[in-house]
Design a protein around this motif. Structure first.
Motif, PDB file in Angstrom:
ATOM      1  N   ARG A 125       0.877  -1.139  -0.071  1.00  0.00           N
ATOM      2  CA  ARG A 125       0.192  -0.133   0.166  1.00  0.00           C
ATOM      3  C   ARG A 125       0.652   1.277   0.173  1.00  0.00           C
ATOM      4  O   ARG A 125       2.165   1.360   0.301  1.00  0.00           O
ATOM      5  N   ARG A 184       0.202   6.174  -7.056  1.00  0.00           N
ATOM      6  CA  ARG A 184      -0.933   5.491  -6.511  1.00  0.00           C
ATOM      7  C   ARG A 184      -0.749   6.107  -5.466  1.00  0.00           C
ATOM      8  O   ARG A 184       0.580   5.766  -4.690  1.00  0.00           O
ATOM      9  N   ASP A 187      -2.925   4.840  -1.653  1.00  0.00           N
ATOM     10  CA  ASP A 187      -3.760   4.142  -0.791  1.00  0.00           C
ATOM     11  C   ASP A 187      -4.681   4.821   0.062  1.00  0.00           C
ATOM     12  O   ASP A 187      -6.172   4.742   0.235  1.00  0.00           O
ATOM     13  N   TYR A 245      -7.268  13.499  -3.640  1.00  0.00           N
ATOM     14  CA  TYR A 245      -7.297  12.045  -3.707  1.00  0.00           C
ATOM     15  C   TYR A 245      -8.697  11.343  -4.414  1.00  0.00           C
ATOM     16  O   TYR A 245      -8.302  10.136  -5.073  1.00  0.00           O
ATOM     17  N   ALA A 246      -9.504  11.923  -4.311  1.00  0.00           N
ATOM     18  CA  ALA A 246     -10.855  10.739  -4.698  1.00  0.00           C
ATOM     19  C   ALA A 246     -10.377  11.075  -6.345  1.00  0.00           C
ATOM     20  O   ALA A 246     -11.332   9.886  -7.024  1.00  0.00           O
ATOM     21  N   ARG A 263      -7.903   8.542  -6.917  1.00  0.00           N
ATOM     22  CA  ARG A 263      -8.150   6.923  -6.699  1.00  0.00           C
ATOM     23  C   ARG A 263      -9.614   6.677  -8.555  1.00  0.00           C
ATOM     24  O   ARG A 263      -9.350   5.402  -8.560  1.00  0.00           O
ATOM     25  N   GLN A 298      -7.662   5.136 -11.456  1.00  0.00           N
ATOM     26  CA  GLN A 298      -6.642   4.093 -10.638  1.00  0.00           C
ATOM     27  C   GLN A 298      -7.202   2.492 -11.619  1.00  0.00           C
ATOM     28  O   GLN A 298      -8.682   2.906 -11.503  1.00  0.00           O
ATOM     29  N   GLY A 320      -9.603   2.242  -0.599  1.00  0.00           N
ATOM     30  CA  GLY A 320      -8.989   3.733  -0.461  1.00  0.00           C
ATOM     31  C   GLY A 320      -9.212   4.251   0.779  1.00  0.00           C
ATOM     32  O   GLY A 320     -10.241   3.268   1.963  1.00  0.00           O
ATOM     33  N   LEU A 325     -16.059   4.707  -4.987  1.00  0.00           N
ATOM     34  CA  LEU A 325     -15.039   4.699  -4.744  1.00  0.00           C
ATOM     35  C   LEU A 325     -13.635   3.405  -3.854  1.00  0.00           C
ATOM     36  O   LEU A 325     -12.630   3.508  -3.527  1.00  0.00           O
ATOM     37  N   VAL A 335     -13.672   4.019  -0.928  1.00  0.00           N
ATOM     38  CA  VAL A 335     -12.826   3.980   0.464  1.00  0.00           C
ATOM     39  C   VAL A 335     -13.696   5.068   1.460  1.00  0.00           C
ATOM     40  O   VAL A 335     -14.833   4.980   1.187  1.00  0.00           O
TER      41      VAL A 335
END
Length: 284
Positions: free
Chosen positions: A23, A117, A119, A160-161, A164, A167, A174, A216, A218
């Motif tokens: 991660r 990436r 995480d 970040y979103a 993500r 990805q 996440g 997502l 997360v």
């Protein structure tokens, strides 16, 4: 069809010594070895993660306790010392998160250093000082705390979103962890009105952000660490505060760090939208 109430297989109950192996994590406000961000980064690294440390030395240098005497590289070396996965790495870089463009730039820099990436996002940074009572605060104080303590965190989560979302499918679950304070307990924080308002906004937004990022895969949670000994108080005031804990001691940076590291693991995959107190029974 498998029953949702089936007993988990024995293998799933065995604890992985490196639950974050493979991660990647971005930890903001990790610029002092006495701070919570540093303790969080070390826990994540010890669990197997690669970590990017954000720092803003000018802020620390302007505080009574000062910046880390050996600089950001010494902080990074302290995290590297506990790396548990030989394939993991520690990187660091600056960022002024009061700049509206700062959060997106930081996420981009961290992602590039971490192989494209991120995480885990731990938004630990905060503005210290420039605050006061209701009678003392002014618009500049309110705006300064809003910009750093609230706006920058939401913009970090946004960046970040977006990362993500781009990805590949099947990426590890996440995690977003934000930091609040004790503004919702006891008498609140009447001597730090601007800070209390800004941090309280994060607590109030936790469930909204958790819902926004659920698609997502997360989770979003917020931690209230309570009073933590990061070197900002001493003397009789320090001892008086220690007596307010049932254990007779302050919280240490690794106390909230253990909770945050757990929230980053798969074991906490069913915990989201929560504001969690980790303050050792502190009596206000």
């Amino acid at each position: 069809m498998t029953s949702p109430y089936a007993i988990p297989p024995a293998d799933s109950l065995r604890r992985d010594p490196l639950p974050l192996r493979g991660r990647t994590a971005l930890v903001t406000g990790a610029s002092r070895r006495q701070g919570i961000g540093y303790a969080v980064a070390r826990r994540l690294a010890a669990y197997g993660a690669s970590v990017y440390l954000h720092h803003h030395v000018p802020h620390d240098a302007d505080q009574p306790w000062g910046a880390d005497p050996d600089g950001p590289e010494a902080v990074a070396e302290g995290v590297r010392a506990v790396l548990a996965d030989p394939a993991a790495a520690v990187h660091h870089g600056p960022g002024d998160l009061a700049d509206p463009r700062g959060p997106a730039r930081l996420v981009a820099a961290a992602a590039e250093a971490l192989g494209g990436r991120i995480d885990i996002l731990v938004a630990n940074h905060a503005l210290s000082g420039r605050d006061g009572t209701l009678d003392e605060i002014d618009a500049a104080m309110l705006d300064a705390h809003w910009a750093v303590d609230t706006r920058s965190v939401v913009l970090l989560v946004q960046a970040y979103a977006r990362l993500r979302a781009g990805q590949s499918q099947g990426a590890p679950g996440g995690r977003v962890v934000m930091m609040t304070s004790g503004q919702d307990h006891g008498a609140g924080m009447p001597h730090e009105v601007a800070y209390a308002l800004a941090k309280g906004a994060l607590a109030s937004a936790t469930r909204t952000l958790a819902t926004s990022l659920a698609d997502l895969a997360v989770t979003v949670n917020t931690v209230n660490p309570g009073p933590v000994d990061t070197g900002y108080l001493d003397g009789e005031a320090y001892e008086e505060m220690a007596r307010l804990f049932p254990a007779g001691r302050w919280g240490l940076p690794d106390d909230p760090a253990r909770l945050i590291a757990w929230l980053a693991t798969d074991e906490a995959g069913w915990v989201t939208g929560q504001v969690v107190d980790s303050e050792g029974g502190f009596r206000r």
